[in-house]
Scaffold this active site. Sequence first.
Site, mmCIF file in Angstrom:
data_model
loop_
_atom_site.group_PDB
_atom_site.id
_atom_site.type_symbol
_atom_site.label_atom_id
_atom_site.label_comp_id
_atom_site.label_asym_id
_atom_site.label_seq_id
_atom_site.Cartn_x
_atom_site.Cartn_y
_atom_site.Cartn_z
ATOM 1 N N GLY A 42 0.812 -1.213 0.000
ATOM 2 C CA GLY A 42 0.000 0.000 0.000
ATOM 3 C C GLY A 42 0.844 1.262 0.000
ATOM 4 N N THR B 170 -0.008 3.937 -2.860
ATOM 5 C CA THR B 170 -0.883 4.934 -3.492
ATOM 6 C C THR B 170 -2.068 5.281 -2.583
ATOM 7 N N HIS C 283 -2.855 10.902 -3.621
ATOM 8 C CA HIS C 283 -1.409 10.856 -3.875
ATOM 9 C C HIS C 283 -1.053 9.600 -4.651
ATOM 10 N N GLY C 284 -0.976 9.749 -5.998
ATOM 11 C CA GLY C 284 -0.629 8.630 -6.865
ATOM 12 C C GLY C 284 0.800 8.760 -7.368
ATOM 13 N N GLY D 234 12.604 1.859 -3.592
ATOM 14 C CA GLY D 234 13.562 0.762 -3.796
ATOM 15 C C GLY D 234 12.841 -0.537 -4.167
ATOM 16 N N LEU E 21 9.988 -0.592 -5.695
ATOM 17 C CA LEU E 21 9.456 -0.371 -7.050
ATOM 18 C C LEU E 21 10.515 -0.662 -8.107
ATOM 19 N N ARG F 27 -5.860 -16.879 -42.247
ATOM 20 C CA ARG F 27 -7.065 -16.152 -42.687
ATOM 21 C C ARG F 27 -6.910 -15.680 -44.136
ATOM 22 N N GLY G 85 -12.560 -8.441 -36.832
ATOM 23 C CA GLY G 85 -13.609 -8.551 -35.804
ATOM 24 C C GLY G 85 -13.282 -9.589 -34.756
ATOM 25 N N GLU H 229 2.997 1.355 -11.117
ATOM 26 C CA GLU H 229 4.459 1.323 -10.929
ATOM 27 C C GLU H 229 5.128 2.529 -11.571
HETATM 28 P P1 TGC Z 1 12.720 12.246 -4.816
HETATM 29 O O1 TGC Z 1 13.042 13.453 -4.015
HETATM 30 O O2 TGC Z 1 13.181 12.151 -6.231
HETATM 31 O O3 TGC Z 1 13.232 10.953 -4.045
HETATM 32 C C1 TGC Z 1 12.957 10.731 -2.668
HETATM 33 C C2 TGC Z 1 13.999 9.762 -2.160
HETATM 34 O O4 TGC Z 1 13.848 8.506 -2.824
HETATM 35 C C3 TGC Z 1 15.076 8.189 -3.531
HETATM 36 N N1 TGC Z 1 14.681 7.542 -4.782
HETATM 37 C C4 TGC Z 1 14.772 6.229 -4.989
HETATM 38 N N2 TGC Z 1 15.280 5.253 -4.234
HETATM 39 C C5 TGC Z 1 15.251 4.007 -4.720
HETATM 40 N N3 TGC Z 1 14.718 3.708 -5.925
HETATM 41 C C6 TGC Z 1 14.183 4.659 -6.722
HETATM 42 N N4 TGC Z 1 13.631 4.349 -7.895
HETATM 43 C C7 TGC Z 1 14.214 6.003 -6.264
HETATM 44 N N5 TGC Z 1 13.772 7.188 -6.762
HETATM 45 C C8 TGC Z 1 14.065 8.120 -5.840
HETATM 46 C C9 TGC Z 1 15.770 9.505 -3.722
HETATM 47 O O5 TGC Z 1 17.152 9.332 -3.879
HETATM 48 C C10 TGC Z 1 15.435 10.211 -2.424
HETATM 49 O O6 TGC Z 1 16.240 9.682 -1.389
HETATM 50 P P2 TGC Z 1 16.739 10.604 -0.177
HETATM 51 O O7 TGC Z 1 17.586 9.690 0.638
HETATM 52 O O8 TGC Z 1 17.485 11.737 -0.827
HETATM 53 O O9 TGC Z 1 15.495 11.057 0.528
HETATM 54 O O10 TGC Z 1 11.136 12.024 -4.736
HETATM 55 P P3 TGC Z 1 9.942 12.824 -5.392
HETATM 56 O O11 TGC Z 1 8.910 13.006 -4.324
HETATM 57 O O12 TGC Z 1 10.434 14.030 -6.148
HETATM 58 O O13 TGC Z 1 9.335 11.758 -6.434
HETATM 59 C C11 TGC Z 1 10.009 11.308 -7.517
HETATM 60 C C12 TGC Z 1 9.111 10.376 -8.369
HETATM 61 C C13 TGC Z 1 7.972 11.155 -9.016
HETATM 62 C C14 TGC Z 1 9.997 9.815 -9.447
HETATM 63 C C15 TGC Z 1 8.537 9.245 -7.497
HETATM 64 O O14 TGC Z 1 7.679 9.712 -6.534
HETATM 65 C C16 TGC Z 1 7.823 8.179 -8.311
HETATM 66 O O15 TGC Z 1 8.450 7.254 -8.795
HETATM 67 N N6 TGC Z 1 6.461 8.280 -8.479
HETATM 68 C C17 TGC Z 1 5.679 7.232 -9.100
HETATM 69 C C18 TGC Z 1 4.876 6.535 -8.039
HETATM 70 C C19 TGC Z 1 4.768 5.065 -8.298
HETATM 71 O O16 TGC Z 1 5.476 4.460 -9.075
HETATM 72 N N7 TGC Z 1 3.852 4.408 -7.583
HETATM 73 C C20 TGC Z 1 3.714 3.016 -7.679
HETATM 74 C C21 TGC Z 1 2.794 2.478 -6.599
HETATM 75 S S1 TGC Z 1 2.923 0.731 -6.365
HETATM 76 C C22 TGC Z 1 2.198 0.072 -7.716
HETATM 77 O O17 TGC Z 1 1.813 0.710 -8.634
HETATM 78 C C23 TGC Z 1 2.100 -1.378 -7.694
HETATM 79 S S2 TGC Z 1 1.289 -2.081 -9.046
HETATM 80 C C24 TGC Z 1 1.734 -3.664 -8.750
HETATM 81 C C25 TGC Z 1 1.194 -4.659 -9.655
HETATM 82 O O18 TGC Z 1 -0.018 -4.928 -9.604
HETATM 83 O O19 TGC Z 1 2.015 -5.260 -10.407
HETATM 84 P P1 FAD Z 2 -2.097 10.606 -11.124
HETATM 85 O O1 FAD Z 2 -0.870 10.657 -10.303
HETATM 86 O O2 FAD Z 2 -3.264 11.413 -10.690
HETATM 87 O O3 FAD Z 2 -1.722 10.963 -12.621
HETATM 88 C C1 FAD Z 2 -2.718 11.277 -13.606
HETATM 89 C C2 FAD Z 2 -1.984 11.712 -14.872
HETATM 90 O O4 FAD Z 2 -1.191 12.873 -14.593
HETATM 91 C C3 FAD Z 2 -1.020 10.647 -15.385
HETATM 92 O O5 FAD Z 2 -1.050 10.631 -16.786
HETATM 93 C C4 FAD Z 2 0.343 11.141 -14.922
HETATM 94 O O6 FAD Z 2 1.405 10.715 -15.755
HETATM 95 C C5 FAD Z 2 0.158 12.655 -14.971
HETATM 96 N N1 FAD Z 2 1.060 13.336 -14.055
HETATM 97 C C6 FAD Z 2 1.095 13.259 -12.694
HETATM 98 N N2 FAD Z 2 2.075 13.995 -12.203
HETATM 99 C C7 FAD Z 2 2.706 14.570 -13.263
HETATM 100 C C8 FAD Z 2 3.823 15.440 -13.412
HETATM 101 N N3 FAD Z 2 4.534 15.858 -12.360
HETATM 102 N N4 FAD Z 2 4.183 15.825 -14.657
HETATM 103 C C9 FAD Z 2 3.500 15.384 -15.741
HETATM 104 N N5 FAD Z 2 2.446 14.575 -15.662
HETATM 105 C C10 FAD Z 2 2.042 14.156 -14.436
HETATM 106 N N6 FAD Z 2 -0.520 1.309 -6.085
HETATM 107 C C11 FAD Z 2 -0.019 0.711 -4.970
HETATM 108 O O7 FAD Z 2 0.494 1.379 -4.066
HETATM 109 N N7 FAD Z 2 -0.059 -0.640 -4.824
HETATM 110 C C12 FAD Z 2 -0.616 -1.459 -5.755
HETATM 111 O O8 FAD Z 2 -0.615 -2.676 -5.597
HETATM 112 C C13 FAD Z 2 -1.188 -0.858 -6.922
HETATM 113 N N8 FAD Z 2 -1.818 -1.624 -7.841
HETATM 114 C C14 FAD Z 2 -2.495 -1.017 -8.879
HETATM 115 C C15 FAD Z 2 -3.316 -1.789 -9.717
HETATM 116 C C16 FAD Z 2 -4.035 -1.171 -10.742
HETATM 117 C C17 FAD Z 2 -4.955 -1.985 -11.588
HETATM 118 C C18 FAD Z 2 -3.904 0.225 -10.970
HETATM 119 C C19 FAD Z 2 -4.650 0.896 -12.081
HETATM 120 C C20 FAD Z 2 -3.106 0.981 -10.137
HETATM 121 C C21 FAD Z 2 -2.406 0.377 -9.074
HETATM 122 N N9 FAD Z 2 -1.654 1.145 -8.170
HETATM 123 C C22 FAD Z 2 -1.108 0.557 -7.044
HETATM 124 C C23 FAD Z 2 -1.662 2.596 -8.279
HETATM 125 C C24 FAD Z 2 -0.728 3.134 -9.350
HETATM 126 O O9 FAD Z 2 0.603 3.061 -8.956
HETATM 127 C C25 FAD Z 2 -1.157 4.584 -9.633
HETATM 128 O O10 FAD Z 2 -2.388 4.517 -10.333
HETATM 129 C C26 FAD Z 2 -0.109 5.348 -10.425
HETATM 130 O O11 FAD Z 2 1.059 5.543 -9.674
HETATM 131 C C27 FAD Z 2 -0.645 6.721 -10.911
HETATM 132 O O12 FAD Z 2 -1.285 7.409 -9.892
HETATM 133 P P2 FAD Z 2 -2.764 8.022 -10.140
HETATM 134 O O13 FAD Z 2 -3.613 6.926 -10.673
HETATM 135 O O14 FAD Z 2 -3.180 8.661 -8.877
HETATM 136 O O15 FAD Z 2 -2.577 9.080 -11.280
#
Ligand code: TGC
Ligand code: FAD
Length: 392
Positions: A137, A139, A143-144, A245, A247, A276, A348, A371
Amino acid sequence: MKADQFQAPDYYNLDDLLSDEHKMVRDASREWVKREVSPIIEEAAQKAEFPKQLINGLAEIGAFGPYIPEEYGGAGLDQISYGLIMQEIERGDSGVRSTASVQSSLVMYPIYKYGTEDQKKKFLPKLASGEMMGCFGLTEPDHGSNPGGMTTNFKDKGDHYLLNGAKMWISNAPFADIAIVWAKNEEGRIHGLIVERGMEGFTTPETHNKWSLRASATGELVFNNVKVPKENLMPEKSGLGAPLGCLDSARYGIAWGAIGAAMDCYDTALRYAKEREQFGKPIASFQLQQKKLAEMITEITKAQLLAWRLGVMRNEGTATSAQISMAKRNNVAMAINIAREARQILGGMGITGEYSIMRHSMNLESVITYEGTHDIHLLITGLDITGIPAFQ
Ligand code: TGC
Ligand code: FAD
């Protein structure tokens, strides 16, 4: 659904770069997907049900914690084997791969990396065998892409922590036994807590009406004054870098997984195009259809090489987060484009559940968003090459 006739494309003889162990692991996963996933996945997706009967088989092929050491119940494999397992599972369905990704990289990995020895011994073997399932958990409703803004929080109450807040879009949440929950302490520092089903005030309502990833269960995590024992905090890493980390590991797996979905779409479209006939000829004989197929195999081959090289660097411990972002972004976009083109080759028939393409296409709409979205990964590359963050 049609019988699974899948034949994996390997245009640049990538097999020559794989060890015997890699090929053994890959082939075992491939056979399992053909035998256990293909026959049931269409119905599961149509009914929007996670096929729980696959859990034991996923554990048996080593899909839960492939690279976690054997002493904790993992398979002790390298990063390329991990990638190949994800590729094969996603060839079957992205939702089933999601379950394996979450269990391995988002639940077992943080416990292994950030947890205490007691936490590792208590949870990892049961997670590896599938006796226990987990979710992750990060997201929240507000806050996504910006998880650092999270409001889920815990307070120190002496002998326990009191957890409040909510997470949404959480894969595996509806049936998970434990949740790795990222929350802020009173100083605003992010920590990971292991929240167990049955703790009072903890609920996991299911998210319905998805048109994507229908064979994966998605839900919310709601914390209403949940008393979390102090021994459930993972002490070895805090801050946003801790969940990010995890991720890295999951995004790497997706870079391989997406290739599986693309290979399935390409293979299906190629076979269909050769069988086909229209205007008295196989549609594969028309230049426009050949262009689609030739571009598909080119993109798949490039994605395979990207994933393989990234795997080598992951094994060496040299892959950067930005390199992982590039592979996740490229390979998922490659797969979603191939799914769209392949769907058209089937005309189709492409929109029906007789073939897997439409399901892959819909699934990949989630994979390109979770991700880290396609655009966020582009900004990560932008930051890496310019040194200038463009997130805000
Ligand atoms: P920022 O200031 O850049 O970084 C904060 C701290 O984190 C460190 N860091 C990392 N460390 C390890 N791995 C990475 N990939 C890292 N990226 C950054 C960074 O060095 C810093 O460390 P420290 O010690 O200086 O504090 O953070 P920011 O708030 O500006 O955000 C950067 C951004 C936008 C790239 C990050 O927030 C991001 O990647 N956002 C996307 C969120 C996301 O991917 N959510 C995924 C949720 S989980 C999910 O979707 C599961 S789906 C699973 C499934 O069903 O398969
Ligand atoms: P938002 O953050 O609201 O983004 C909306 C749009 O705005 C996107 O196109 C994005 O690229 C754009 N955008 C946002 N910020 C910027 C910027 N700074 N500059 C330019 N464009 C921007 N999360 C978990 O924690 N655990 C899970 O297991 C998990 N499983 C998931 C399973 C499914 C089926 C789905 C759909 C999502 C899951 N997620 C999970 C959540 C997923 O990681 C988020 O949906 C994703 O990170 C995007 O967040 P959001 O949906 O809130 O979109």
